[in-house]
Design an enzyme around this catalytic site. Structure first.
Site, PDB file in Angstrom:
ATOM      1  N   LYS A 114       0.845  -1.194   0.000  1.00 10.97           N
ATOM      2  CA  LYS A 114       0.000   0.000   0.000  1.00 10.97           C
ATOM      3  C   LYS A 114       0.876   1.239   0.000  1.00 10.97           C
ATOM      4  O   LYS A 114       1.919   1.281   0.662  1.00 10.97           O
ATOM      5  CB  LYS A 114      -0.904   0.033   1.238  1.00 10.97           C
ATOM      6  CG  LYS A 114      -2.130   0.909   1.060  1.00 10.97           C
ATOM      7  CD  LYS A 114      -3.107   0.297   0.070  1.00 10.97           C
ATOM      8  CE  LYS A 114      -4.323   1.180  -0.146  1.00 10.97           C
ATOM      9  NZ  LYS A 114      -5.277   0.541  -1.074  1.00 10.97           N
ATOM     10  N   VAL A 142     -16.569   4.764  -4.832  1.00 13.58           N
ATOM     11  CA  VAL A 142     -17.125   3.448  -4.496  1.00 13.58           C
ATOM     12  C   VAL A 142     -18.508   3.571  -3.867  1.00 13.58           C
ATOM     13  O   VAL A 142     -19.474   2.949  -4.322  1.00 13.58           O
ATOM     14  CB  VAL A 142     -16.177   2.687  -3.552  1.00 13.58           C
ATOM     15  CG1 VAL A 142     -16.815   1.372  -3.100  1.00 13.58           C
ATOM     16  CG2 VAL A 142     -14.852   2.408  -4.243  1.00 13.58           C
ATOM     17  N   GLY A 196     -19.900   7.558   3.288  1.00 15.99           N
ATOM     18  CA  GLY A 196     -18.878   7.804   2.273  1.00 15.99           C
ATOM     19  C   GLY A 196     -19.441   7.518   0.898  1.00 15.99           C
ATOM     20  O   GLY A 196     -19.713   6.365   0.561  1.00 15.99           O
ATOM     21  N   VAL A 197     -19.662   8.573   0.099  1.00 13.34           N
ATOM     22  CA  VAL A 197     -20.304   8.385  -1.209  1.00 13.34           C
ATOM     23  C   VAL A 197     -19.423   8.945  -2.325  1.00 13.34           C
ATOM     24  O   VAL A 197     -19.876   9.669  -3.202  1.00 13.34           O
ATOM     25  CB  VAL A 197     -21.717   9.010  -1.244  1.00 13.34           C
ATOM     26  CG1 VAL A 197     -22.659   8.215  -0.368  1.00 13.34           C
ATOM     27  CG2 VAL A 197     -21.704  10.475  -0.814  1.00 13.34           C
ATOM     28  N   GLY A 198     -18.153   8.576  -2.268  1.00 11.78           N
ATOM     29  CA  GLY A 198     -17.234   8.937  -3.341  1.00 11.78           C
ATOM     30  C   GLY A 198     -17.361   7.958  -4.491  1.00 11.78           C
ATOM     31  O   GLY A 198     -18.455   7.497  -4.822  1.00 11.78           O
TER      32      GLY A 198
END
Length: 224
Positions: free
Chosen positions: A80, A186, A182-184
């Site tokens: 990562k 993905v 979280g609505v980015g």
């Protein structure tokens, strides 16, 4: 604190810290395992309260990638990349992307980077100008990959459907209440898939405006 002192250090093969004063780059590349092949995992650009939290994130996510790649039957290990944003809302610069590409190249193929939070296909192209060890490039370039967001959203969507069937006995998602934090790339993709199935959605995001905009588009409820 050394890497060995972090609770999430799990016999990682390498934890590499990179600084480039000219561009302002500060980055962490964690290589958890190369037992099955090069350590593969996306790079994210994010603001952390301190560098210890950035290192912890890299340790956790690289370990997760080892398991994900192994479970998928891929000849890849887990790694990562984390690029630290100086302030919330910062945008990574071209110079920082190039410096990160050089950092990846310096590891000689032990780590292969890709797109994650705060990155994009176009930013992967900039990184690819400095290293061979990059995926997530636009498919039109002839390379495998592209934006992984839609595929991740689809995988979560199928998991949510399976969980609803097993836990609620639901044969479809119509009327099933689902909250998404979280609505980015993905989370937003997941919300659209579930909305098509008639799920009742509650959306939240650190960017309240983004959650409200998507809620308006899908007939969902946005909460702070």
């Amino acid at each position: 604190m050394t890497s060995w002192g972090f609770p999430d250090f799990d016999d990682h093969e390498g934890v590499h810290l990179f600084t480039d004063p000219a561009s302002g780059l500060q980055a962490v590349i964690a290589v958890h395992s190369t037992a099955l092949g090069p350590a593969a995992g996306g790079a994210r650009f994010w603001h952390y309260a301190d560098s210890d939290r950035a290192i912890t994130d890299a340790l956790r996510l690289s370990r997760g990638m080892s398991f994900k790649n192994a479970m998928a039957g891929l000849e890849l290990g887990g790694g990562k990349g984390v690029v630290l944003a100086a302030n919330p809302g910062d945008t990574i610069t071209t110079a920082q992307l190039e410096a990160f590409g050089r950092a990846v190249e310096s590891l000689g193929g032990r780590y292969v980077t890709a797109e994650d939070v705060g990155m994009s296909e176009e930013r992967m192209k900039v990184i690819a100008g400095q290293t061979r060890y990059v995926s997530g490039l636009p498919v039109a370039s002839g390379a495998a990959g592209g934006d992984p967001g839609p595929y991740t959203a689809l995988g979560i969507y199928l998991g949510v459907k399976a969980a609803a069937q097993r836990g609620l006995g639901a044969t479809d998602m119509k009327g099933v209440r689902v909250a998404i934090q979280g609505v980015g790339s993905v989370g937003g993709g997941l919300a659209r898939l579930l909305a098509k199935d008639g799920a009742v959605l509650t959306l939240a995001d650190v960017d309240e405006g983004r959650a409200q905009k998507l809620a308006g588009e899908l007939g969902a409820t946005a909460v702070a």
